[in-house]
Motif scaffolding. Sequence first.
Motif, PDB file in Angstrom:
ATOM      1  N   GLN A  82       0.826  -1.204   0.000  1.00 14.83           N
ATOM      2  CA  GLN A  82       0.000   0.000   0.000  1.00 14.83           C
ATOM      3  C   GLN A  82       0.864   1.259   0.000  1.00 14.83           C
ATOM      4  O   GLN A  82       0.530   2.245  -0.660  1.00 14.83           O
ATOM      5  CB  GLN A  82      -0.936  -0.028   1.205  1.00 14.83           C
ATOM      6  N   LYS A  86       0.752   4.119  -2.961  1.00 18.28           N
ATOM      7  CA  LYS A  86       0.486   5.526  -2.662  1.00 18.28           C
ATOM      8  C   LYS A  86       1.623   6.425  -3.119  1.00 18.28           C
ATOM      9  O   LYS A  86       1.406   7.600  -3.440  1.00 18.28           O
ATOM     10  CB  LYS A  86       0.240   5.693  -1.165  1.00 18.28           C
ATOM     11  N   LEU A 185      -5.392  -1.139  -2.401  1.00 11.52           N
ATOM     12  CA  LEU A 185      -5.594   0.108  -1.673  1.00 11.52           C
ATOM     13  C   LEU A 185      -6.804   0.011  -0.747  1.00 11.52           C
ATOM     14  O   LEU A 185      -6.841   0.635   0.314  1.00 11.52           O
ATOM     15  CB  LEU A 185      -5.776   1.265  -2.662  1.00 11.52           C
TER      16      LEU A 185
END
Length: 208
Positions: A82, A86, A185
């Motif tokens: 994750q 990001k 996500l």
Amino acid sequence: LQLARINRENEAIFERQVQPLFRLCYHESFHAYLDLYLFPNAHQSVPRWFNEGLAQIFETAIVETGDIRIGHIDGERLRKVQTMLKQGEMPALRAILESEARHFQVNHHSDNYVSDRYFLASWAAAYYLLFGPHHPPASKIGTPGERLRQLLEELANTSDPKKVLETYTSRTWENLEQDWQLYFLRLRPDGTLRPREEIRPQVPGKGE
């Protein structure tokens, strides 16, 4: 009471020390299983990215009463995946499929491979294919073990893995690239998914 406390502490220490060894054994045993049992022919092999991704899934397997259980979330890997998504550092799915042996030349006897981009990306891709919210076509319906065996055989015998994955997930390549990243996500450590509206648009993954 003091001896009981010391015994519990010793057992906890032993457990922490021995788990990395078990993970390594499970990881390498899976590679051996593919090479010696499923694909003993030297001219036929599963793509390296899928081989490594599955080995990482099986290295954290839970053994209960003689049965192996997989599918639970590896919280550390999830957190790192994750973070990469990001920050726009996740290799694109196309790059994962085109990866070579050199992308996975990290020492398994250290913890470095747990943080390596291609190892993490291969784990994420394999986990999505096995447990993601896609719906295989009727020809792919069966037990999880049967579907995995079929997918392994198709990937080992194709020159077009993109087409195999499109058929397996019933998605176009463009949708597949977006969906597997969105899935991670949204994914929580307990296996549930966050609502889509909570997810902000991300920087596209790097294609190298």
